[in-house]
Write a protein that holds these residues in place. Structure first.
Motif, PDB file in Angstrom:
ATOM      1  N   ASP A   1       0.834  -1.200   0.000  1.00 43.77           N
ATOM      2  CA  ASP A   1       0.000   0.000   0.000  1.00 43.77           C
ATOM      3  C   ASP A   1       0.867   1.249   0.000  1.00 43.77           C
ATOM      4  OD1 ASP A   1      -2.412  -1.281  -0.088  1.00 43.77           O
ATOM      5  OD2 ASP A   1      -2.801  -1.153   2.068  1.00 43.77           O
ATOM      6  N   LYS A   2       1.951   1.207   0.760  1.00 40.55           N
ATOM      7  CA  LYS A   2       2.837   2.360   0.846  1.00 40.55           C
ATOM      8  C   LYS A   2       3.705   2.514  -0.397  1.00 40.55           C
ATOM      9  CE  LYS A   2       3.090   2.631   5.820  1.00 40.55           C
ATOM     10  NZ  LYS A   2       3.936   2.633   6.990  1.00 40.55           N
ATOM     11  N   SER A   3       3.918   1.423  -1.129  1.00 41.26           N
ATOM     12  CA  SER A   3       4.816   1.488  -2.272  1.00 41.26           C
ATOM     13  C   SER A   3       4.153   2.045  -3.520  1.00 41.26           C
ATOM     14  CB  SER A   3       5.383   0.106  -2.585  1.00 41.26           C
ATOM     15  OG  SER A   3       4.386  -0.721  -3.133  1.00 41.26           O
ATOM     16  N   GLU A   4       2.853   2.133  -3.516  1.00 40.36           N
ATOM     17  CA  GLU A   4       2.182   2.669  -4.689  1.00 40.36           C
ATOM     18  C   GLU A   4       2.492   4.149  -4.807  1.00 40.36           C
ATOM     19  OE1 GLU A   4      -1.954   1.825  -4.895  1.00 40.36           O
ATOM     20  OE2 GLU A   4      -1.646  -0.262  -4.385  1.00 40.36           O
ATOM     21  N   MET A   5       3.074   4.500  -5.943  1.00 42.86           N
ATOM     22  CA  MET A   5       3.435   5.889  -6.142  1.00 42.86           C
ATOM     23  C   MET A   5       3.241   6.217  -7.611  1.00 42.86           C
ATOM     24  SD  MET A   5       6.782   7.711  -4.823  1.00 42.86           S
ATOM     25  CE  MET A   5       7.753   8.497  -6.061  1.00 42.86           C
ATOM     26  N   SER A   6       2.645   7.303  -7.855  1.00 46.11           N
ATOM     27  CA  SER A   6       2.412   7.720  -9.218  1.00 46.11           C
ATOM     28  C   SER A   6       3.412   8.795  -9.596  1.00 46.11           C
ATOM     29  CB  SER A   6       0.992   8.275  -9.350  1.00 46.11           C
ATOM     30  OG  SER A   6       0.816   8.834 -10.623  1.00 46.11           O
ATOM     31  N   SER A   7       3.873   8.729 -10.816  1.00 48.70           N
ATOM     32  CA  SER A   7       4.757   9.786 -11.292  1.00 48.70           C
ATOM     33  C   SER A   7       3.944  10.874 -11.977  1.00 48.70           C
ATOM     34  CB  SER A   7       5.807   9.222 -12.250  1.00 48.70           C
ATOM     35  OG  SER A   7       5.163   8.648 -13.365  1.00 48.70           O
ATOM     36  N   GLY A   8       2.629  10.742 -11.939  1.00 47.39           N
ATOM     37  CA  GLY A   8       1.764  11.752 -12.534  1.00 47.39           C
ATOM     38  C   GLY A   8       1.678  12.990 -11.658  1.00 47.39           C
ATOM     39  N   PHE A   9       1.432  14.107 -12.296  1.00 44.24           N
ATOM     40  CA  PHE A   9       1.293  15.365 -11.588  1.00 44.24           C
ATOM     41  C   PHE A   9       0.394  16.263 -12.414  1.00 44.24           C
ATOM     42  CE2 PHE A   9       4.747  15.765 -14.498  1.00 44.24           C
ATOM     43  CZ  PHE A   9       4.565  17.023 -15.057  1.00 44.24           C
ATOM     44  N   SER A  10       0.004  17.360 -11.827  1.00 44.26           N
ATOM     45  CA  SER A  10      -0.823  18.333 -12.507  1.00 44.26           C
ATOM     46  C   SER A  10      -0.005  19.607 -12.678  1.00 44.26           C
ATOM     47  CB  SER A  10      -2.072  18.607 -11.672  1.00 44.26           C
ATOM     48  OG  SER A  10      -2.756  19.720 -12.179  1.00 44.26           O
ATOM     49  N   MET A  11      -0.213  20.285 -13.766  1.00 45.23           N
ATOM     50  CA  MET A  11       0.498  21.550 -13.995  1.00 45.23           C
ATOM     51  C   MET A  11       0.152  22.567 -12.903  1.00 45.23           C
ATOM     52  SD  MET A  11       2.486  21.265 -16.601  1.00 45.23           S
ATOM     53  CE  MET A  11       2.843  22.821 -17.367  1.00 45.23           C
ATOM     54  N   SER A  12      -1.016  22.410 -12.283  1.00 44.37           N
ATOM     55  CA  SER A  12      -1.399  23.337 -11.215  1.00 44.37           C
ATOM     56  C   SER A  12      -0.550  23.131  -9.962  1.00 44.37           C
ATOM     57  CB  SER A  12      -2.880  23.181 -10.875  1.00 44.37           C
ATOM     58  OG  SER A  12      -3.127  21.895 -10.351  1.00 44.37           O
ATOM     59  N   GLU A  13       0.205  22.021  -9.895  1.00 47.69           N
ATOM     60  CA  GLU A  13       1.096  21.771  -8.766  1.00 47.69           C
ATOM     61  C   GLU A  13       2.452  22.455  -8.925  1.00 47.69           C
ATOM     62  OE1 GLU A  13       1.381  17.610  -7.556  1.00 47.69           O
ATOM     63  OE2 GLU A  13      -0.402  17.221  -8.760  1.00 47.69           O
ATOM     64  N   LEU A  14       2.730  22.992 -10.093  1.00 40.68           N
ATOM     65  CA  LEU A  14       4.042  23.582 -10.351  1.00 40.68           C
ATOM     66  C   LEU A  14       4.334  24.878  -9.591  1.00 40.68           C
ATOM     67  CD1 LEU A  14       4.751  23.000 -14.148  1.00 40.68           C
ATOM     68  CD2 LEU A  14       6.049  22.161 -12.200  1.00 40.68           C
ATOM     69  N   PRO A  15       3.394  25.840  -9.505  1.00 39.82           N
ATOM     70  CA  PRO A  15       3.741  27.096  -8.826  1.00 39.82           C
ATOM     71  C   PRO A  15       4.256  26.860  -7.399  1.00 39.82           C
ATOM     72  CG  PRO A  15       1.702  27.369 -10.019  1.00 39.82           C
ATOM     73  CD  PRO A  15       2.046  25.908 -10.091  1.00 39.82           C
ATOM     74  N   GLY A  16       5.400  27.506  -7.111  1.00 40.67           N
ATOM     75  CA  GLY A  16       6.022  27.369  -5.800  1.00 40.67           C
ATOM     76  C   GLY A  16       7.099  26.299  -5.774  1.00 40.67           C
ATOM     77  N   ARG A  17       7.181  25.466  -6.800  1.00 37.50           N
ATOM     78  CA  ARG A  17       8.192  24.399  -6.844  1.00 37.50           C
ATOM     79  C   ARG A  17       9.530  24.977  -7.276  1.00 37.50           C
ATOM     80  NH1 ARG A  17       7.092  18.797  -5.692  1.00 37.50           N
ATOM     81  NH2 ARG A  17       4.856  18.637  -5.677  1.00 37.50           N
ATOM     82  N   ILE A  18      10.572  24.364  -6.750  1.00 35.84           N
ATOM     83  CA  ILE A  18      11.931  24.739  -7.115  1.00 35.84           C
ATOM     84  C   ILE A  18      12.396  23.809  -8.222  1.00 35.84           C
ATOM     85  CG2 ILE A  18      14.302  25.055  -6.278  1.00 35.84           C
ATOM     86  CD1 ILE A  18      12.228  26.875  -4.917  1.00 35.84           C
ATOM     87  N   GLY A  19      13.037  24.371  -9.238  1.00 32.41           N
ATOM     88  CA  GLY A  19      13.545  23.583 -10.334  1.00 32.41           C
ATOM     89  C   GLY A  19      14.935  24.040 -10.725  1.00 32.41           C
ATOM     90  N   GLU A  20      15.473  23.376 -11.723  1.00 31.67           N
ATOM     91  CA  GLU A  20      16.801  23.733 -12.226  1.00 31.67           C
ATOM     92  C   GLU A  20      16.701  23.945 -13.724  1.00 31.67           C
ATOM     93  OE1 GLU A  20      21.134  21.636 -12.779  1.00 31.67           O
ATOM     94  OE2 GLU A  20      19.915  21.058 -11.055  1.00 31.67           O
ATOM     95  N   VAL A  21      17.344  24.996 -14.207  1.00 27.82           N
ATOM     96  CA  VAL A  21      17.328  25.289 -15.636  1.00 27.82           C
ATOM     97  C   VAL A  21      18.207  24.264 -16.355  1.00 27.82           C
ATOM     98  CG1 VAL A  21      17.878  26.980 -17.416  1.00 27.82           C
ATOM     99  CG2 VAL A  21      16.928  27.745 -15.227  1.00 27.82           C
ATOM    100  N   THR A  22      17.643  23.575 -17.345  1.00 28.88           N
ATOM    101  CA  THR A  22      18.411  22.594 -18.116  1.00 28.88           C
ATOM    102  C   THR A  22      18.789  23.150 -19.488  1.00 28.88           C
ATOM    103  OG1 THR A  22      16.344  21.581 -18.864  1.00 28.88           O
ATOM    104  CG2 THR A  22      17.428  20.583 -16.954  1.00 28.88           C
ATOM    105  N   VAL A  23      17.919  23.954 -20.065  1.00 27.11           N
ATOM    106  CA  VAL A  23      18.197  24.662 -21.308  1.00 27.11           C
ATOM    107  C   VAL A  23      18.027  26.146 -20.982  1.00 27.11           C
ATOM    108  CG1 VAL A  23      17.421  25.075 -23.680  1.00 27.11           C
ATOM    109  CG2 VAL A  23      17.371  22.759 -22.739  1.00 27.11           C
ATOM    110  N   PRO A  24      19.044  26.976 -21.241  1.00 28.93           N
ATOM    111  CA  PRO A  24      18.969  28.395 -20.847  1.00 28.93           C
ATOM    112  C   PRO A  24      17.658  29.056 -21.268  1.00 28.93           C
ATOM    113  CG  PRO A  24      21.116  27.904 -21.770  1.00 28.93           C
ATOM    114  CD  PRO A  24      20.271  26.677 -21.977  1.00 28.93           C
TER     115      PRO A  24
END
Length: 178
Positions: A96-119
């Motif tokens: 039960d704990k191992s179930e993990m989805s790699s799906g996400f919503s674009m609405s979850e992006l604001p506030g997230r920290i990322g790294e620039v891969t292409v300038p």
């Protein structure tokens, strides 16, 4: 009593074989059936496993021990309960704990920290990588402050406009005015 034990063993084996063959259909058919009961540990796998162990232990104890029916019944129930707990703690709960989805919503992006891969140019589009759980996702990005954002710097997603992550530099680079 041996008929009861044999029936429980056969029922458990049949359930196991059928669940291997058509497990997804059974899962969707039984989904929510045990929600009425407030005990989370009662699941079809644990219940079927317990019934199977009850039947198997009952048959073995009846045939290979000199115990009476009462102690055999008690030992069979204890064996079934013990194995159901082991199955729940060793198989069901970790899965039960191992179930993990790699799906996400674009609405979850604001506030997230990322790294620039292409300038990301001052006017135009680049690319950022944002970590979601155990996976990374790449997104088209534009500069919020209309500044050049070179590859490798940390950015924060300010908003999402038309599928594009609008980002700003997370920390000012050394040598720049605040």
């Amino acid at each position: 009593m041996e008929t009861l034990y044999l029936g429980c063993l056969a029922l458990g084996v049949i359930f196991a074989v059928v669940s291997v063959i058509v497990g997804d259909l059974i899962s969707s058919a039984l989904h929510g059936i045990f929600d009425v009961v407030s005990f989370h540990f009662i699941s079809p796998a644990v219940l079927a496993g317990g019934i199977t162990v009850f039947g198997g232990a009952g048959i073995l104890l009846t045939r290979y021990s000199s115990l009476e029916n009462g102690p055999i019944l008690a030992l069979s129930l204890l064996s079934a309960a013990f194995m159901a707990v082991v199955m729940y703690l060793g198989v069901v709960k970790p899965m039960d704990k191992s179930e993990m989805s790699s799906g996400f919503s674009m609405s979850e992006l604001p506030g997230r920290i990322g790294e620039v891969t292409v300038p990301v140019p001052a006017q135009g589009y680049g690319e950022i990588m944002v970590k979601f759980g155990a996976s990374n996702s790449l997104h088209t990005a534009a500069s919020f402050d209309h500044l050049l954002l070179p590859a490798g710097i940390k950015v924060v997603v300010v908003e999402v406009k038309e599928g594009v992550a609008v980002v700003s530099e997370f920390e000012k680079r050394k040598g720049e005015d605040a």
